[in-house]
Design an enzyme around this catalytic site. Structure first.
Site, PDB file in Angstrom:
ATOM      1  N   TRP A   1       0.881  -1.071  -0.219  1.00 51.11           N
ATOM      2  CA  TRP A   1      -0.019  -0.022   0.005  1.00 51.11           C
ATOM      3  C   TRP A   1       0.873   1.431  -0.015  1.00 51.11           C
ATOM      4  O   TRP A   1       0.400   2.376  -0.215  1.00 51.11           O
ATOM      5  CB  TRP A   1      -1.061   0.124   1.327  1.00 51.11           C
ATOM      6  CG  TRP A   1      -0.122  -0.484   2.614  1.00 51.11           C
ATOM      7  CD1 TRP A   1      -0.249  -1.630   3.211  1.00 51.11           C
ATOM      8  CD2 TRP A   1       0.730   0.310   3.363  1.00 51.11           C
ATOM      9  NE1 TRP A   1       0.595  -1.528   4.420  1.00 51.11           N
ATOM     10  CE2 TRP A   1       1.096  -0.330   4.149  1.00 51.11           C
ATOM     11  CE3 TRP A   1       1.147   1.850   2.776  1.00 51.11           C
ATOM     12  CZ2 TRP A   1       2.075   0.198   5.230  1.00 51.11           C
ATOM     13  CZ3 TRP A   1       2.108   2.375   4.265  1.00 51.11           C
ATOM     14  CH2 TRP A   1       2.376   1.413   4.942  1.00 51.11           C
ATOM     15  N   ASN A   2       2.156   1.163   0.201  1.00 50.01           N
ATOM     16  CA  ASN A   2       2.899   2.428   0.544  1.00 50.01           C
ATOM     17  C   ASN A   2       2.850   3.250  -0.574  1.00 50.01           C
ATOM     18  O   ASN A   2       3.182   4.617  -0.509  1.00 50.01           O
ATOM     19  CB  ASN A   2       4.090   2.248   1.359  1.00 50.01           C
ATOM     20  CG  ASN A   2       5.244   1.328   0.662  1.00 50.01           C
ATOM     21  OD1 ASN A   2       4.683   0.389  -0.339  1.00 50.01           O
ATOM     22  ND2 ASN A   2       6.332   1.299   0.986  1.00 50.01           N
TER      23      ASN A   2
ATOM     24  N   HIS B   1      -3.538  -6.514  -4.952  1.00 53.95           N
ATOM     25  CA  HIS B   1      -2.939  -5.325  -4.324  1.00 53.95           C
ATOM     26  C   HIS B   1      -3.234  -5.450  -2.758  1.00 53.95           C
ATOM     27  O   HIS B   1      -3.933  -6.136  -2.426  1.00 53.95           O
ATOM     28  CB  HIS B   1      -3.545  -3.840  -4.952  1.00 53.95           C
ATOM     29  CG  HIS B   1      -2.508  -2.930  -4.995  1.00 53.95           C
ATOM     30  ND1 HIS B   1      -1.665  -2.694  -3.967  1.00 53.95           N
ATOM     31  CD2 HIS B   1      -2.441  -1.794  -5.788  1.00 53.95           C
ATOM     32  CE1 HIS B   1      -0.880  -1.572  -4.297  1.00 53.95           C
ATOM     33  NE2 HIS B   1      -1.379  -1.046  -5.436  1.00 53.95           N
TER      34      HIS B   1
ATOM     35  N   GLY C   1       6.498  -6.618  -0.332  1.00 49.44           N
ATOM     36  CA  GLY C   1       5.942  -6.692   1.027  1.00 49.44           C
ATOM     37  C   GLY C   1       6.593  -7.001   2.102  1.00 49.44           C
ATOM     38  O   GLY C   1       7.924  -6.990   2.290  1.00 49.44           O
ATOM     39  N   SER C   2       5.991  -7.488   3.174  1.00 46.98           N
ATOM     40  CA  SER C   2       6.672  -7.788   4.458  1.00 46.98           C
ATOM     41  C   SER C   2       7.533  -9.226   4.228  1.00 46.98           C
ATOM     42  O   SER C   2       7.388 -10.086   3.384  1.00 46.98           O
ATOM     43  CB  SER C   2       5.796  -8.169   5.614  1.00 46.98           C
ATOM     44  OG  SER C   2       5.032  -9.170   5.471  1.00 46.98           O
TER      45      SER C   2
ATOM     46  N   GLU D   1      10.641  -8.398  -3.111  1.00 50.70           N
ATOM     47  CA  GLU D   1      11.301  -7.210  -2.868  1.00 50.70           C
ATOM     48  C   GLU D   1      10.558  -6.885  -1.171  1.00 50.70           C
ATOM     49  O   GLU D   1       9.375  -6.601  -0.957  1.00 50.70           O
ATOM     50  CB  GLU D   1      10.885  -5.815  -3.454  1.00 50.70           C
ATOM     51  CG  GLU D   1      11.723  -4.630  -3.220  1.00 50.70           C
ATOM     52  CD  GLU D   1      11.085  -3.914  -1.965  1.00 50.70           C
ATOM     53  OE1 GLU D   1      11.620  -3.954  -0.817  1.00 50.70           O
ATOM     54  OE2 GLU D   1      10.089  -3.223  -2.288  1.00 50.70           O
ATOM     55  N   LEU D   2      11.372  -7.354  -0.243  1.00 46.37           N
ATOM     56  CA  LEU D   2      10.787  -7.285   1.214  1.00 46.37           C
ATOM     57  C   LEU D   2      11.381  -6.094   2.030  1.00 46.37           C
ATOM     58  O   LEU D   2      11.350  -5.073   1.292  1.00 46.37           O
ATOM     59  CB  LEU D   2      11.197  -8.540   1.827  1.00 46.37           C
ATOM     60  CG  LEU D   2      10.759  -9.932   0.838  1.00 46.37           C
ATOM     61  CD1 LEU D   2      11.482 -11.158   1.390  1.00 46.37           C
ATOM     62  CD2 LEU D   2       9.545  -9.926   0.729  1.00 46.37           C
TER      63      LEU D   2
ATOM     64  N   CYS E   1      10.327   1.129   2.393  1.00 49.89           N
ATOM     65  CA  CYS E   1      11.475   0.034   2.756  1.00 49.89           C
ATOM     66  C   CYS E   1      12.819   0.675   2.639  1.00 49.89           C
ATOM     67  O   CYS E   1      13.810   0.050   3.193  1.00 49.89           O
ATOM     68  CB  CYS E   1      11.033  -0.960   1.720  1.00 49.89           C
ATOM     69  SG  CYS E   1      11.168  -0.727  -0.077  1.00 49.89           S
TER      70      CYS E   1
ATOM     71  N   GLU F   1      12.866  -3.528  11.670  1.00 50.81           N
ATOM     72  CA  GLU F   1      12.396  -2.462  10.781  1.00 50.81           C
ATOM     73  C   GLU F   1      11.214  -1.710  11.510  1.00 50.81           C
ATOM     74  O   GLU F   1      10.191  -2.524  11.609  1.00 50.81           O
ATOM     75  CB  GLU F   1      11.982  -3.097   9.400  1.00 50.81           C
ATOM     76  CG  GLU F   1      11.536  -1.920   8.384  1.00 50.81           C
ATOM     77  CD  GLU F   1      11.055  -2.459   6.926  1.00 50.81           C
ATOM     78  OE1 GLU F   1      11.217  -1.826   6.210  1.00 50.81           O
ATOM     79  OE2 GLU F   1      10.355  -3.639   6.878  1.00 50.81           O
TER      80      GLU F   1
END
Length: 463
Positions: A133-134, A158, A209-210, A231-232, A265, A362
């Protein structure tokens, strides 16, 4: 899975959306595969025309698209407009470069008897993108633009709190002229995601995401023998050497940590300052963070956005409290943030000893971890003492030396005299717990293609 638009500033739930039905998912898979059979043979000129149309529509209706970002996840309106423009630039990058990047490559064979060998890039088929969502538009653009350019088609799952942004992008691509089925947004459930990944017509999955979500999806893709990119998370180091221009460095430090509400991130989450200027940096950083203005993200005077949801704000406050329980020193900075809205008070965490697990976490919001390094070598050691490996930065008046220090920092990206940033013509990705694979440029373009050898050998057989 509840898909809903809830304004992070007012707390008002504006709209809700039903989960996709199994019939809708099956139809989307059928349409995506059928679209691929034609799209893979569509000339680059036509693919580029459609991508350019999308870029033009984004720019023409920039304010409309930007307001939707601010409504759904609380992004500052100025930052939302910048995201719309960045998405347009990503489309244009592939309009101008995709054909050349995918051009067949002749191989320098050692023996003429090996024939004339070339590598060609062929699209794989339907892909699944799972996005956060960012950056609701940018995250789509950076997977959609290269994969459409390569000849693949895409299904999108999404984040549940930006359903209107997701739908808007599907409408955008339809208006741009993309054939039906080539890009479809689905309000999919977890079980439906597994169904999509395991469908034989789906050939890859890209997730941003996470760590937790990445581990689950990567495992499912692995079981299905499907290619994946991840991509975490990230905890980027912001290394400040003794000769840094302090005023410039402080300005970039505040920006690097607090843009997009600190929910990036590649935010500058770990500030590592050599001992001789640590105290001056801390004093200056306190002062400049205190000047941030938290408020309505549509107000041009606001410089600190709310978090994406009240739950996100509550979770971050719990995380801060746990860091303190483990021995960290907490310092809240600046005027009190508004009670209205999903705000978290800007916070500095220091004295994070090596036995404090929080130094490896994080923090997704306006929380800065500060580390005092004995010297440059110690700063590099601290920068590399992380489970993550996404981005990072080094600040010094000697840019050549900064590049030498950057070479010693183990991440996917390092910037000298600038926080980690994103651009349409720079690659993006990390290592270790930050994931694998790359997006953008030719690297992202070729993540989901068949690198196929065609070798023309014209010699007589000998037995």
């Amino acid at each position: 899975m509840a898909y809903a638009t809830t304004n992070p500033y007012t707390g008002e739930t504006v709209a809700t959306f039903n989960d996709a039905t199994d019939e809708e998912v099956n139809s989307a898979l059928d349409n995506a595969h059928n679209a691929f059979l034609a799209w893979r043979d569509t000339p680059f000129s036509e693919r580029g025309r459609i991508l350019q149309n999308a870029a033009d529509i984004l720019r023409r209706n920039s304010e409309h698209y930007a307001k939707l970002l601010t409504l759904e996840m609380g992004k500052l309106f100025s930052e939302a407009k910048a995201e719309v423009e960045l998405s347009a630039k990503i489309f244009e990058y592939y309009v101008h470069n995709a054909e050349a990047l995918l051009k067949p490559q002749m191989l320098p064979v050692a023996d003429p008897a090996e024939g004339e060998a070339q590598l060609v890039c062929e699209p794989l088929g339907v892909l699944l993108a799972i996005e956060p969502w960012n950056f609701p538009y940018y995250q789509i653009a950076r997977i959609l633009a290269p994969q459409l350019s390569a000849g693949n088609t895409l299904l999108l799952k999404h984040a549940s709190n930006v359903p209107q942004s997701a739908a808007a992008f599907e409408t955008l691509m339809s208006e741009a002229g993309l054939p039906k089925g080539a890009f479809k947004n689905l309000y999919a459930t977890r079980s439906q995601i597994n169904t999509i990944i395991n469908d034989p017509r789906v050939h890859g999955v890209a997730l941003t995401g996470s760590e937790g979500a990445g581990a689950v999806v990567a495992a499912e893709a692995g079981k299905a023998l499907k290619k994946s990119t991840m991509e975490l998370g990230g905890a980027d180091a912001f290394v400040v050497l003794a000769d840094a221009d302090l005023e410039k460095t402080l300005n970039w430090a505040v920006f690097g940590r607090h843009w997009n509400g600190g929910q990036v991130c590649v935010s500058s989450k770990r500030m590592i300052i050599v001992d001789e200027i640590y105290d001056d940096f801390l004093a200056g950083y306190r002062k400049k963070v205190a000047e941030l203005v938290a408020g309505d993200p549509m107000d041009a005077n606001t410089t600190l956005a709310p978090l994406s949801s009240q739950q996100a704000a509550d979770d971050l406050k719990v995380q801060i409290a746990k860091a303190v329980e483990h021995g960290a020193k907490k310092e809240e900075i600046g005027p009190a943030v508004p009670v209205k809205g999903a705000f978290v008070q800007p916070t500095i965490l220091s004295d994070l000893g090596e036995d404090n697990p929080a130094r490896y976490w994080e923090f997704f919001g306006p929380v800065s971890m500060l580390f005092r390094a004995k010297d440059e070598a110690d700063a590099i050691r601290i920068a590399n003492d992380s489970p993550f490996g996404l981005g990072g930065s080094v600040f010094t008046r000697d840019s050549a030396h900064g590049a030498a220090v950057a070479a010693k920092i183990s991440t996917g990206m390092v910037f000298v005299n600038h926080p980690t940033k994103v651009e349409a013509d720079l690659p993006f990705g990390g290592i270790r717990r930050s994931g694998y694979g790359r997006e953008l440029l030719g690297l992202g373009l070729k993540e989901f293609v068949n690198h196929k050898l065609i070798d023309v050998v014209d010699i007589d057989a000998h037995f």
